[in-house]
Design a protein around this motif. Structure first.
Motif, PDB file in Angstrom:
ATOM      1  N   TYR A 137       0.835  -1.206   0.000  1.00 50.41           N
ATOM      2  CA  TYR A 137       0.000   0.000   0.000  1.00 50.41           C
ATOM      3  C   TYR A 137       0.867   1.252   0.000  1.00 50.41           C
ATOM      4  N   GLU A 138       0.643   2.141  -0.957  1.00 54.59           N
ATOM      5  CA  GLU A 138       1.455   3.344  -1.109  1.00 54.59           C
ATOM      6  C   GLU A 138       0.820   4.522  -0.353  1.00 54.59           C
ATOM      7  N   ARG A 139       1.074   4.578   0.930  1.00 55.50           N
ATOM      8  CA  ARG A 139       0.476   5.605   1.785  1.00 55.50           C
ATOM      9  C   ARG A 139       0.871   7.026   1.379  1.00 55.50           C
ATOM     10  N   ARG A 140       2.079   7.152   0.845  1.00 54.92           N
ATOM     11  CA  ARG A 140       2.591   8.500   0.551  1.00 54.92           C
ATOM     12  C   ARG A 140       1.756   9.214  -0.507  1.00 54.92           C
ATOM     13  N   HIS A 141       1.046   8.444  -1.339  1.00 52.74           N
ATOM     14  CA  HIS A 141       0.209   9.062  -2.364  1.00 52.74           C
ATOM     15  C   HIS A 141      -1.243   9.225  -1.917  1.00 52.74           C
ATOM     16  N   ASP A 142      -1.654   8.460  -0.923  1.00 51.85           N
ATOM     17  CA  ASP A 142      -3.052   8.463  -0.487  1.00 51.85           C
ATOM     18  C   ASP A 142      -3.223   9.485   0.638  1.00 51.85           C
ATOM     19  N   THR A 143      -3.253  10.757   0.279  1.00 55.52           N
ATOM     20  CA  THR A 143      -3.184  11.833   1.265  1.00 55.52           C
ATOM     21  C   THR A 143      -4.519  12.491   1.577  1.00 55.52           C
ATOM     22  N   CYS A 144      -5.575  12.115   0.889  1.00 53.72           N
ATOM     23  CA  CYS A 144      -6.866  12.787   1.082  1.00 53.72           C
ATOM     24  C   CYS A 144      -7.432  12.514   2.470  1.00 53.72           C
ATOM     25  N   ASN A 145      -7.894  13.566   3.128  1.00 56.89           N
ATOM     26  CA  ASN A 145      -8.460  13.462   4.471  1.00 56.89           C
ATOM     27  C   ASN A 145      -9.944  13.113   4.380  1.00 56.89           C
ATOM     28  N   MET A 146     -10.322  11.945   4.890  1.00 56.29           N
ATOM     29  CA  MET A 146     -11.717  11.487   4.795  1.00 56.29           C
ATOM     30  C   MET A 146     -12.691  12.400   5.527  1.00 56.29           C
ATOM     31  N   THR A 147     -12.255  12.968   6.629  1.00 52.89           N
ATOM     32  CA  THR A 147     -13.142  13.819   7.427  1.00 52.89           C
ATOM     33  C   THR A 147     -13.665  14.992   6.620  1.00 52.89           C
ATOM     34  N   VAL A 148     -12.812  15.521   5.738  1.00 53.65           N
ATOM     35  CA  VAL A 148     -13.187  16.671   4.922  1.00 53.65           C
ATOM     36  C   VAL A 148     -14.291  16.301   3.927  1.00 53.65           C
ATOM     37  N   ILE A 149     -14.404  15.029   3.584  1.00 54.28           N
ATOM     38  CA  ILE A 149     -15.463  14.571   2.690  1.00 54.28           C
ATOM     39  C   ILE A 149     -16.703  14.163   3.482  1.00 54.28           C
ATOM     40  N   ILE A 150     -16.509  13.386   4.545  1.00 48.96           N
ATOM     41  CA  ILE A 150     -17.637  12.825   5.285  1.00 48.96           C
ATOM     42  C   ILE A 150     -18.438  13.887   6.023  1.00 48.96           C
ATOM     43  N   ALA A 151     -17.757  14.820   6.697  1.00 49.08           N
ATOM     44  CA  ALA A 151     -18.467  15.821   7.513  1.00 49.08           C
ATOM     45  C   ALA A 151     -19.408  16.707   6.685  1.00 49.08           C
ATOM     46  N   PRO A 152     -18.953  17.319   5.577  1.00 57.95           N
ATOM     47  CA  PRO A 152     -19.874  18.129   4.778  1.00 57.95           C
ATOM     48  C   PRO A 152     -21.015  17.317   4.174  1.00 57.95           C
ATOM     49  N   CYS A 153     -20.722  16.076   3.777  1.00 52.38           N
ATOM     50  CA  CYS A 153     -21.774  15.225   3.198  1.00 52.38           C
ATOM     51  C   CYS A 153     -22.836  14.882   4.239  1.00 52.38           C
ATOM     52  N   ALA A 154     -22.409  14.656   5.479  1.00 50.80           N
ATOM     53  CA  ALA A 154     -23.356  14.371   6.557  1.00 50.80           C
ATOM     54  C   ALA A 154     -24.236  15.588   6.829  1.00 50.80           C
ATOM     55  N   LEU A 155     -23.632  16.769   6.829  1.00 53.18           N
ATOM     56  CA  LEU A 155     -24.394  18.000   7.045  1.00 53.18           C
ATOM     57  C   LEU A 155     -25.380  18.235   5.906  1.00 53.18           C
ATOM     58  N   ALA A 156     -24.921  18.032   4.672  1.00 50.45           N
ATOM     59  CA  ALA A 156     -25.800  18.214   3.509  1.00 50.45           C
ATOM     60  C   ALA A 156     -26.965  17.234   3.548  1.00 50.45           C
ATOM     61  N   ALA A 157     -26.707  16.009   4.014  1.00 50.17           N
ATOM     62  CA  ALA A 157     -27.773  15.009   4.108  1.00 50.17           C
ATOM     63  C   ALA A 157     -28.844  15.444   5.100  1.00 50.17           C
ATOM     64  N   LEU A 158     -28.422  16.020   6.209  1.00 48.50           N
ATOM     65  CA  LEU A 158     -29.377  16.493   7.214  1.00 48.50           C
ATOM     66  C   LEU A 158     -30.198  17.677   6.699  1.00 48.50           C
ATOM     67  N   LEU A 159     -29.581  18.515   5.888  1.00 49.56           N
ATOM     68  CA  LEU A 159     -30.264  19.707   5.393  1.00 49.56           C
ATOM     69  C   LEU A 159     -31.160  19.436   4.189  1.00 49.56           C
ATOM     70  N   LEU A 160     -30.781  18.463   3.354  1.00 48.76           N
ATOM     71  CA  LEU A 160     -31.458  18.275   2.080  1.00 48.76           C
ATOM     72  C   LEU A 160     -32.244  16.977   1.969  1.00 48.76           C
ATOM     73  N   THR A 161     -32.347  16.205   3.036  1.00 49.88           N
ATOM     74  CA  THR A 161     -33.121  14.968   2.977  1.00 49.88           C
ATOM     75  C   THR A 161     -34.602  15.265   2.746  1.00 49.88           C
ATOM     76  N   ASN A 162     -35.276  14.358   2.068  1.00 55.79           N
ATOM     77  CA  ASN A 162     -36.712  14.525   1.808  1.00 55.79           C
ATOM     78  C   ASN A 162     -37.562  14.150   3.012  1.00 55.79           C
ATOM     79  N   ASP A 163     -36.987  13.308   3.883  1.00 53.05           N
ATOM     80  CA  ASP A 163     -37.759  12.814   5.013  1.00 53.05           C
ATOM     81  C   ASP A 163     -36.797  12.545   6.171  1.00 53.05           C
ATOM     82  N   TYR A 164     -37.142  13.014   7.356  1.00 54.79           N
ATOM     83  CA  TYR A 164     -36.238  12.868   8.502  1.00 54.79           C
ATOM     84  C   TYR A 164     -36.423  11.517   9.192  1.00 54.79           C
TER      85      TYR A 164
END
Length: 312
Positions: A137-164
């Motif tokens: 596994y080449e860790r040196r190239h896999d630098t993307c931070n998952m939190t930066v993707i997951i956190a905004p997507c979770a917030l968007a899901a809460l704001l834009l869901t059709n049904d709570y």
């Protein structure tokens, strides 16, 4: 890329049944789609089910399946996960597990059950292979931070869901996650530059092609059913296709509109992450990031000079 959960209750009952069977399943589903009726008015669910099963969707589904098979064959054949982003694979596993909870919610066609179980099981299998082949596994190239993707997507899901409801929020979350799930793989390829493995390129191309055909599927349904709306899927699809188109341009021409920006943002996020880690934990991961031309980043191990020597 399946339709919104409430609408899926009519479209996932069968995979191209006779009209009578579709009418019966659609009639049962009307009672369960009040929230969508409030948004879009009364819908003809028989037509929706018919238009959902079109050639664009089938091509998209099989490109997706082909991409996963290509990935697994590539890893098993080479006995290596070199060239593959583990972050992307974790995001896909999270995506499938949150999206396909509807397997326990209502009866579905064999076609859908097969694809959904295949996606979940293969995503877990890929992560197992990463664990077993960790040395490659080449860790040196896999630098993307998952939190930066997951956190905004979770917030968007809460704001834009059709049904709570829990399932609807998780489904919406999965749609947004899919729009960015391949970004870590693109960043990996941007940083790697030298290695252009055919298997990895084919995998990335098939995953991108799957989303392109799903977009054509959405356009086809919108033309035939003007009241059809699936904003969450459309947003995720547009974002993913945009990244995919730019990646293809980079691969074949060497030019990219997004590459430099994506790498600079990724580098900055990692620097901020290190600063937070240093303040919270009192030390970093002992990795020094040095930005070079074009936003590339190389890493080297270093001694933590600020840390006092311990007594022996």
């Amino acid at each position: 890329g399946w339709p919104s959960r409430n609408l899926r209750q009519c479209s996932t009952c069968t995979a191209g049944p006779p009209a009578a069977g579709m009418a019966e399943s659609a009639g049962a589903a009307v009672k369960a789609v009040d929230s969508m009726d409030k948004l879009h008015g009364s819908s003809n669910f028989v037509n929706f089910a018919a238009y959902s099963w079109n050639i664009f969707r089938y091509i998209g589904d099989y490109l997706h399946l082909g991409g996963i098979i290509t990935l697994l064959v590539n890893i098993v054949t080479k006995k290596s996960v070199a060239g593959i982003s583990r972050t992307t694979q974790i995001l896909y596993c999270l995506l499938f597990c949150t999206r396909y909870l509807d397997l326990f919610d209502h009866t579905q066609s064999t076609y859908l059950v097969f694809f959904k179980l295949t996606y979940i099981s293969t995503s877990v299998l890929v992560l197992v292979l990463f664990y077993q082949l960790d040395k490659t596994y080449e860790r040196r190239h896999d630098t993307c931070n998952m939190t930066v993707i997951i956190a905004p997507c979770a917030l968007a899901a809460l704001l834009l869901t059709n049904d709570y409801s829990v399932m609807e929020i998780l489904w919406t979350f999965s749609e947004f996650i899919e729009g960015f799930a391949m970004v870590p793989q693109y960043i990996f390829c941007y940083r790697e530059r030298i290695n252009k493995d055919l298997g990895t390129s084919l995998y990335v191309s098939m995953l991108g092609g799957y989303r392109v055909f799903y977009a054509l599927n959405w356009i086809y349904k919108k033309i035939n059913m003007p009241r059809y709306s699936d904003i969450q899927s459309w947003i995720g699809g547009v974002v993913e296709i945009m990244f995919f188109a730019d990646f293809l341009n980079y691969r074949f021409t060497g030019n990219s509109v997004l590459r430099s920006m994506v790498l600079k943002v990724d580098t900055k996020i990692n620097e901020i992450s290190d600063q937070v880690e240093l303040k919270v934990l009192g030390s970093t991961s002992r990795t020094e990031r040095i930005e070079t031309e074009g936003g590339e980043m190389r890493r080297r191990r270093k001694q933590d000079e600020e840390r006092p020597m311990e007594d022996v």
